[in-house]
Write an enzyme that holds these catalytic residues in place. Structure first.
Site, PDB file in Angstrom:
ATOM      1  CB  THR A  36      -0.900   0.053   1.247  1.00  0.00           C
ATOM      2  OG1 THR A  36      -0.033   0.015   2.358  1.00  0.00           O
ATOM      3  CG2 THR A  36      -1.926  -1.176   1.284  1.00  0.00           C
ATOM      4  N   GLY A  40       6.619  -1.521  -1.410  1.00  0.00           N
ATOM      5  CA  GLY A  40       5.546  -2.634  -1.899  1.00  0.00           C
ATOM      6  C   GLY A  40       4.724  -2.119  -2.912  1.00  0.00           C
ATOM      7  CG  ASP A  86      -2.557  -7.189  11.810  1.00  0.00           C
ATOM      8  OD1 ASP A  86      -1.120  -7.374  11.853  1.00  0.00           O
ATOM      9  OD2 ASP A  86      -3.076  -6.945  12.956  1.00  0.00           O
ATOM     10  CG  LEU A  87       1.829 -10.245   7.345  1.00  0.00           C
ATOM     11  CD1 LEU A  87       2.765  -9.525   6.582  1.00  0.00           C
ATOM     12  CD2 LEU A  87       2.120 -11.731   7.127  1.00  0.00           C
ATOM     13  CG  ASN A 113       6.939  -5.244   0.622  1.00  0.00           C
ATOM     14  OD1 ASN A 113       8.321  -4.786   0.281  1.00  0.00           O
ATOM     15  ND2 ASN A 113       6.107  -4.383   0.912  1.00  0.00           N
ATOM     16  CB  THR A 134       5.156  -7.471  12.091  1.00  0.00           C
ATOM     17  OG1 THR A 134       4.241  -7.316  13.259  1.00  0.00           O
ATOM     18  CG2 THR A 134       4.490  -6.763  10.685  1.00  0.00           C
ATOM     19  CE1 TYR A 190      12.205  -5.496  20.724  1.00  0.00           C
ATOM     20  CE2 TYR A 190      12.269  -3.349  21.665  1.00  0.00           C
ATOM     21  CZ  TYR A 190      11.955  -4.213  20.633  1.00  0.00           C
ATOM     22  OH  TYR A 190      11.413  -3.801  19.604  1.00  0.00           O
TER      23      TYR A 190
END
Length: 325
Positions: A36, A40, A86-87, A113, A134, A190
């Site tokens: 989008t 990509g 939604d990955l 992608n 994701t 993290y």
């Protein structure tokens, strides 16, 4: 960017349109995740221009509609289908695959992608660190759920299928052990940048292991990974000021979006790459990734870890894999 051309005849300054000039892809169907915006959308636009039926998987359907309108504005013959995806959600990925199968389309190309970058610590709805969820595990699940369709398409059409994972040169900047199998979700150590690098390393390892498996099966599908280059897209939303500062001092390294989509389009469509699999590409040429990215044992360990993680979240083995534990 004015890049030197490599052995392929193309280089960092080549655009996606230049790469695909003269290629007739009207017989192909492609799924592109995150089509989008940025590279990509440019990938989707150029592929549609070459005749590919493009299926865009998108989290933001409003942005997807705008992308489709723009692609059709430039090319009224473009064939573009939009599906929600939604990955970071296994539920959404399964729904996307059901929606795609309901279209009864073949599937020649899968371009993984979509991605997020340098996010503050966050867990997905499946309680997996967001960048890993994701960028990597979502695409791992999506690919495996679509693999039978790709195998059938390759067999019945006689046309080679191609799977691409969008990685990054950032795969070299990961945690010391490469993948933190025992502490993927650990907030204590993290690092937004190392977590991103970990997910991009995982993309390459996934491509390499899947390539190995498909070669062993004798399936007519190649699997490769690509580094699109440094492009200032909305992926940098979490570090926008830093990236603009860096770009000011390293302007000669950065690509525009048409250049950024070139390597993806090259690996997906160019006839000279027929049969080329398990490789890593940058600037439209094959290059050597990091030592960790070439580690076959690490790739197999990641595969097994991924299957167990998905099955543990799902409470059932819907991948159809044997859990050997």
């Amino acid at each position: 960017m004015n890049g030197r051309r490599g052995p392929s005849g193309f280089g960092s300054a080549t655009t996606a349109e230049e790469i695909t000039q003269g290629i007739d892809a009207t017989h192909l169907t492609a799924i592109i995740t995150g089509g989008t915006g940025g590279i990509g959308m440019e990938t989707a636009r150029v592929m549609a221009k070459r005749g590919v039926h493009v299926v865009i998987g998108a989290r933001n359907m409003g942005a997807a509609e705008n992308a489709k309108i723009e692609i059709l504005r430039q090319n009224t013959n473009a064939c573009v289908t939009l599906l929600h995806l939604d990955l970071s959600s296994f539920k959404s990925i399964r729904a996307f695959v059901r929606d795609f199968h309901a279209l009864h389309l073949p599937l020649n190309l899968l371009i993984n992608n979509a991605g997020v970058m340098f996010c503050p610590y966050q867990l997905s709805e499946d309680e997996i660190e967001l960048q890993f969820a994701t960028n990597y595990i979502g695409h791992f699940l999506l690919t495996n759920l679509l693999l039978d369709t790709m195998k059938t398409t390759a067999k019945t059409s006689g046309v080679e299928g191609r799977i691409l994972n969008l990685s990054s040169i950032a795969h070299i900047y990961t945690y010391k052990e490469g993948i933190k199998f025992d502490s993927i979700n650990d907030i204590c150590c993290y690092s937004d940048k190392r977590a991103y690098g970990q997910s991009k390393l995982a993309n390459i390892l996934h491509a390499n292991e899947l390539s190995r498996q498909l070669q062993e099966e004798g399936v007519n599908i190649t699997v490769n990974s690509v580094h699109p280059g440094l492009i200032l897209t909305n992926l940098f939303q979490h570090t926008a000021l830093l990236m603009r500062f860096l770009k000011f001092f390293s302007f000669y390294l950065w690509k525009n979006i048409p250049q950024g989509a070139a390597t993806t389009c090259y690996v997906a469509l160019h006839p000279t790459l027929k049969g080329v699999t398990g490789k890593y590409f940058a600037d439209c040429n094959e290059v050597t990734p990091s030592k960790l990215a070439r580690d076959e044992t690490l790739a197999q360990k990641l595969w097994d870890f991924s299957v167990k993680l998905i099955n543990s979240v799902s409470k059932k083995n819907y991948l159809g894999f044997e859990d050997t534990s």
